[in-house]
Design a protein around this motif. Structure first.
Motif, PDB file in Angstrom:
ATOM      1  N   SER A 216       0.981  -1.018  -0.118  1.00 41.58           N
ATOM      2  CA  SER A 216      -0.086  -0.127   0.019  1.00 41.58           C
ATOM      3  C   SER A 216       1.010   1.145   0.048  1.00 41.58           C
ATOM      4  O   SER A 216       1.227   1.767   1.031  1.00 41.58           O
ATOM      5  CB  SER A 216      -0.884   0.065   1.150  1.00 41.58           C
ATOM      6  N   PRO A 217       1.408   1.464  -1.072  1.00 38.08           N
ATOM      7  CA  PRO A 217       2.136   2.860  -1.206  1.00 38.08           C
ATOM      8  C   PRO A 217       1.295   4.066  -0.836  1.00 38.08           C
ATOM      9  O   PRO A 217       0.380   4.177  -1.239  1.00 38.08           O
ATOM     10  CB  PRO A 217       2.482   2.844  -2.806  1.00 38.08           C
ATOM     11  N   LYS A 218       1.970   4.990  -0.026  1.00 40.65           N
ATOM     12  CA  LYS A 218       1.169   6.145   0.492  1.00 40.65           C
ATOM     13  C   LYS A 218       1.915   7.550   0.088  1.00 40.65           C
ATOM     14  O   LYS A 218       2.907   7.607   0.123  1.00 40.65           O
ATOM     15  CB  LYS A 218       1.147   6.303   2.026  1.00 40.65           C
ATOM     16  N   LEU A 219       0.990   8.196  -0.618  1.00 38.53           N
ATOM     17  CA  LEU A 219       1.507   9.464  -1.207  1.00 38.53           C
ATOM     18  C   LEU A 219       0.962  10.701  -0.152  1.00 38.53           C
ATOM     19  O   LEU A 219      -0.226  10.791  -0.022  1.00 38.53           O
ATOM     20  CB  LEU A 219       0.721   9.850  -2.483  1.00 38.53           C
ATOM     21  N   LEU A 220       2.118  11.440   0.009  1.00 32.36           N
ATOM     22  CA  LEU A 220       1.794  12.597   0.982  1.00 32.36           C
ATOM     23  C   LEU A 220       2.376  13.596   0.155  1.00 32.36           C
ATOM     24  O   LEU A 220       3.501  13.981   0.018  1.00 32.36           O
ATOM     25  CB  LEU A 220       2.474  12.382   2.225  1.00 32.36           C
ATOM     26  N   GLY A 221       1.371  14.493  -0.322  1.00 30.12           N
ATOM     27  CA  GLY A 221       1.699  15.791  -1.134  1.00 30.12           C
ATOM     28  C   GLY A 221       2.616  15.010  -2.394  1.00 30.12           C
ATOM     29  O   GLY A 221       1.697  14.413  -3.127  1.00 30.12           O
ATOM     30  N   ASP A 222       3.857  15.489  -2.434  1.00 35.19           N
ATOM     31  CA  ASP A 222       4.513  15.168  -3.620  1.00 35.19           C
ATOM     32  C   ASP A 222       5.604  13.862  -3.458  1.00 35.19           C
ATOM     33  O   ASP A 222       6.406  13.755  -4.208  1.00 35.19           O
ATOM     34  CB  ASP A 222       5.419  16.277  -4.205  1.00 35.19           C
ATOM     35  N   ARG A 223       5.290  13.128  -2.387  1.00 42.18           N
ATOM     36  CA  ARG A 223       6.428  12.357  -1.573  1.00 42.18           C
ATOM     37  C   ARG A 223       5.611  10.982  -1.306  1.00 42.18           C
ATOM     38  O   ARG A 223       4.490  11.063  -0.997  1.00 42.18           O
ATOM     39  CB  ARG A 223       7.129  12.891  -0.705  1.00 42.18           C
ATOM     40  N   TRP A 224       6.428  10.176  -1.405  1.00 44.92           N
ATOM     41  CA  TRP A 224       5.834   8.872  -0.922  1.00 44.92           C
ATOM     42  C   TRP A 224       6.470   7.880   0.416  1.00 44.92           C
ATOM     43  O   TRP A 224       7.704   8.249   0.619  1.00 44.92           O
ATOM     44  CB  TRP A 224       5.968   7.565  -2.163  1.00 44.92           C
ATOM     45  N   GLU A 225       5.620   7.565   1.101  1.00 39.42           N
ATOM     46  CA  GLU A 225       6.265   6.908   2.441  1.00 39.42           C
ATOM     47  C   GLU A 225       6.087   5.248   2.089  1.00 39.42           C
ATOM     48  O   GLU A 225       4.915   4.896   1.743  1.00 39.42           O
ATOM     49  CB  GLU A 225       5.464   7.308   3.430  1.00 39.42           C
TER      50      GLU A 225
END
Length: 255
Positions: free
Chosen positions: A56-65
């Protein structure tokens, strides 16, 4: 300043030469998730989920956690997709090399050697192409290392389908027995040594070894006026035929 082959770190900034285009960047903090910044392209979630195998890739703004245990797979996949990846690491000054570090096979390192004493990096699939940049952050040290595809000192030969029918993989076990892409001439332009393995994003099969320029020529937004070199008139996309699904004519292959 550090870097090679058109990617440098200058005063803490990533600088690419004309024609290289944006590269992936990842930050490994002392604790927590890996923070990744990649060019904003359609299909990034699918690439992280299916290719890098992140549940489950998590996108926060322009970055991935992303989870820390994906780091070696991420570096390998990013090199095949972008040509290079810049890995920023924060490491405690109090840590020391242990046997686990000396025998490490991945890109993650928590000790004072900055990863320099690792055994085989990723087991032969990527290598450092620039020295570490060190910044003193008080209790820890921040480094930036440019990783690129593993090179080859042998004369490049024409690709003959050595990986025909192989599913594209980015883990060490999955790539066991694969020759390095740099063993071959680029199957797209036939004029320079290949550096990365191209694969069909639709069917998941390895297609052919390509140079960085041919590997990224289809991507929208990488135009000459933005610093990307124009592609050669000699480009040949017949290497798409190495995808067995393409040969059977069942479904169209994607770039």
């Amino acid at each position: 300043m550090t870097g090679h082959h058109g990617v440098r770190i200058v005063d803490g900034r990533v600088v690419t030469a004309p024609g290289v285009g944006p590269v992936a960047q990842a930050w490994l903090p002392l604790d927590g998730q890996v923070v990744v910044k990649i060019p904003p392209l359609k299909g990034n979630y699918r690439w992280l989920h299916e290719t890098v195998r992140i549940r489950s890739p998590k996108l926060l703004g322009d970055r991935w956690e992303l989870p820390r245990n994906c780091l070696a797979r991420l570096v390998t996949a990013a090199i095949d997709r972008y040509g290079f990846i810049v890995l920023w690491r924060d490491m405690s000054k109090l840590s020391r090399c242990t046997r686990a570090c000396l025998e490490a096979m991945g890109a993650e390192c928590h000790c004072s050697c900055l990863g320099a004493h690792h055994g085989q990096a990723s087991g032969g699939w990527f290598e450092r192409v620039g020295d570490a940049v060190v910044a003193d952050r008080g209790e820890y040290t921040r480094t930036a290392v440019v990783y690129g595809a593993r090179g080859s000192s042998a004369d490049a030969v024409m690709y003959g389908g050595e990986l025909s029918g192989e599913q594209y993989r980015v883990d060490r076990a999955g790539r066991r027995g694969w020759p390095p892409a740099a063993r071959f001439m680029c199957a797209g332009c036939m004029s320079v040594r290949a550096s990365v393995w191209d694969h069909c994003h639709t069917h998941g099969f390895v297609r052919a070894p390509l140079c960085n320029r041919c590997n990224t020529r289809h991507w929208s937004g990488w135009r000459p006026e933005l610093g990307r070199s124009e592609c050669s008139r000699n480009l040949d996309d017949s290497y798409y035929g190495w995808c067995p699904e393409r040969a059977d004519g069942r479904r169209a292959c994607s770039a």
